[in-house]
Design a protein around this motif. Sequence first.
Motif, PDB file in Angstrom:
ATOM      1  N   THR A 176       0.840  -1.201   0.000  1.00 28.83           N
ATOM      2  CA  THR A 176       0.000   0.000   0.000  1.00 28.83           C
ATOM      3  C   THR A 176       0.869   1.242   0.000  1.00 28.83           C
ATOM      4  O   THR A 176       2.024   1.226   0.441  1.00 28.83           O
ATOM      5  N   GLN A 191     -11.185  -4.416  -6.002  1.00 24.58           N
ATOM      6  CA  GLN A 191     -11.428  -3.313  -6.939  1.00 24.58           C
ATOM      7  C   GLN A 191     -10.983  -2.013  -6.300  1.00 24.58           C
ATOM      8  O   GLN A 191     -10.734  -1.937  -5.094  1.00 24.58           O
ATOM      9  N   SER A 192     -10.885  -0.961  -7.114  1.00 22.93           N
ATOM     10  CA  SER A 192     -10.619   0.392  -6.623  1.00 22.93           C
ATOM     11  C   SER A 192     -11.379   1.366  -7.491  1.00 22.93           C
ATOM     12  O   SER A 192     -11.698   1.068  -8.647  1.00 22.93           O
ATOM     13  N   TRP A 193     -11.682   2.543  -6.954  1.00 25.61           N
ATOM     14  CA  TRP A 193     -12.418   3.552  -7.703  1.00 25.61           C
ATOM     15  C   TRP A 193     -12.079   4.924  -7.135  1.00 25.61           C
ATOM     16  O   TRP A 193     -11.675   5.059  -5.974  1.00 25.61           O
ATOM     17  N   HIS A 237     -10.168   1.651  -2.070  1.00 27.33           N
ATOM     18  CA  HIS A 237      -9.799   0.283  -2.409  1.00 27.33           C
ATOM     19  C   HIS A 237     -10.650  -0.690  -1.605  1.00 27.33           C
ATOM     20  O   HIS A 237     -10.915  -0.462  -0.421  1.00 27.33           O
ATOM     21  N   GLU A 238     -11.042  -1.798  -2.246  1.00 25.57           N
ATOM     22  CA  GLU A 238     -11.752  -2.857  -1.563  1.00 25.57           C
ATOM     23  C   GLU A 238     -10.843  -4.086  -1.503  1.00 25.57           C
ATOM     24  O   GLU A 238     -10.345  -4.550  -2.532  1.00 25.57           O
ATOM     25  N   TRP A 239     -10.624  -4.605  -0.283  1.00 23.36           N
ATOM     26  CA  TRP A 239      -9.706  -5.717  -0.059  1.00 23.36           C
ATOM     27  C   TRP A 239     -10.469  -6.951   0.425  1.00 23.36           C
ATOM     28  O   TRP A 239     -11.376  -6.840   1.226  1.00 23.36           O
ATOM     29  N   LEU A 287      -7.795   7.325  -4.184  1.00 20.51           N
ATOM     30  CA  LEU A 287      -8.563   6.149  -4.580  1.00 20.51           C
ATOM     31  C   LEU A 287      -9.112   5.434  -3.353  1.00 20.51           C
ATOM     32  O   LEU A 287      -8.489   5.406  -2.284  1.00 20.51           O
ATOM     33  N   GLU A 340      -6.562  -7.294  -3.521  1.00 23.52           N
ATOM     34  CA  GLU A 340      -7.457  -6.184  -3.825  1.00 23.52           C
ATOM     35  C   GLU A 340      -8.535  -6.647  -4.797  1.00 23.52           C
ATOM     36  O   GLU A 340      -8.236  -7.277  -5.824  1.00 23.52           O
TER      37      GLU A 340
END
Length: 525
Positions: free
Chosen positions: A447, A485-487, A474-476, A472, A483
């Motif tokens: 990270t 996804q990220s947005w 982040h979904e872990w 961003l 990871e």
Amino acid sequence: MSQPRHWQETISAARWTCSTGSGRGPGQKDLRGWEWRYLWQQTRSDALFTLCQESSEVNSLAISPDGYLLAVGLRQRDGLSVWSLRTRQELIRLAKNETYVRAPFSPMEPLLAFTSSSFFSSGQERTTLRLWNTATRQMVAELPLEGECLGLAFAKDGRTLVTCTSGSQDHITLWRVPEGTELASFPKKQFDMEVGTSFAATTDLSLAANQLPGGQIRVMDLRNAKELWTAVASKEYVLSLAFSPDGKTLASGAGSADSSIRLCDVATGKQIGQLEGHGSWVSSLVFWPDGKKLSSSSADQTIRIWNVATQKCLDALRGHRQEIWSLALLPDDKTLVSGAKDGTVCFWDTSVTHPHQPCITLPMENVRDWSWASGGRTVLTLNRQGQVAQWTGAAFQEKTPWLELGSNIYSSEFSPDGRYLAVCWTNGILQAWDLSQRVLAHRWTNTISEVHPADFFAEGKKLITFSVSDNLLHEWDLTTSLEIQSWPAPAAFRGARALTPDEWFFMAIGYGETSSSETSPMNAR
């Protein structure tokens, strides 16, 4: 007496939820903890009953000397409503479609004085003083005023009335009633506010008080139009004033950043006391006839009863759902009437105290994060030295150290149930701890520095983080440490966010030059 209907509905719902949702049956353990009992107590109104809910803010309240009639003056529309307190029915509606209504009853005659304003399509405003005979139900007099009325009061003999008006020519005026002849008029130098009652007079109308700019109050001798003194009574505004029945003490209620009540000696203008306890501006003040107690209403939705001599709060009454604007005391010297911003008029028994759950103070220092655990029976804390501790006991005073993580933590987040803790270190390393086992469950070194853990979900199996450098989210996956996804986070994101109960949507809110918000779908199934 029965509780107001909306409180009955709330109580019924709470009773059903806790009897059916706790899973308790005959012979089973009662799983309801202290938080359920606290919520149960807080959802009960202290009011005897709710008389009505008007269509506008309650601008003023007045009780007839025999205690049989209640006059409810409204602020925005629908004028003045007169109620029978024996039948709890409305008797008549006066000054229909007029606004800013204030009204007192004569202490000696069957007479109600009230002021109201009318607005015309041309933009002009007309304010009228009316005298209404409560016995014959006839209008006795209608007199034009120079501006909106900020307050009016009868002398104790019922023969004189004082009005305080705002407008191009601010005046305090004395009237002979019921003839309606003007006796005297004095400039008042009023600083006008939209709410409250910032004008008061002694029962013999010898003295009057009004607010001035800068949180000041002025006391004036109405017998010779002489200003006696001015004094600062608030950091910003004075929104309510009341003289004690003997005319020796003046109480003033503050507004905006200040919510204190100050007591001044009328003869000297010196402050002799200060009452602290309200959490927002003080709208109305009423002394008991013997001067020993004082009631106050506030925008914090509470009414407080004070011992004037000891300056201690005797009781706090709760039940209104919006700001309380007006108060009146019945002749029995124990029943209060209150009117609120949402138009509700409630009755309260002040002869009994209304205990409420006191606040619990935990003996902690330098706490940076905390969470409930074990169904609300335990508090977990993380302090700035990186120590995780558990607090238990009846008042959460018993401390048990759990973990020593170190003092270089940049940010942290507990899971909603207190089972997990995510921490990010100043070097960018992100960790997820299983607090139920007190072990390190996951560790990320890939990270970027300045990472904020945002939310656990999926029963602690997933984690959302925010990285500052690339803006961003982040979904872990905490089972694989990968990871998902990220947005992009919204511009100027400062941590305001929410996860929907079904865990399908996450909302993050940014605070730039214009506020913006974004919702990002997540398949949590």
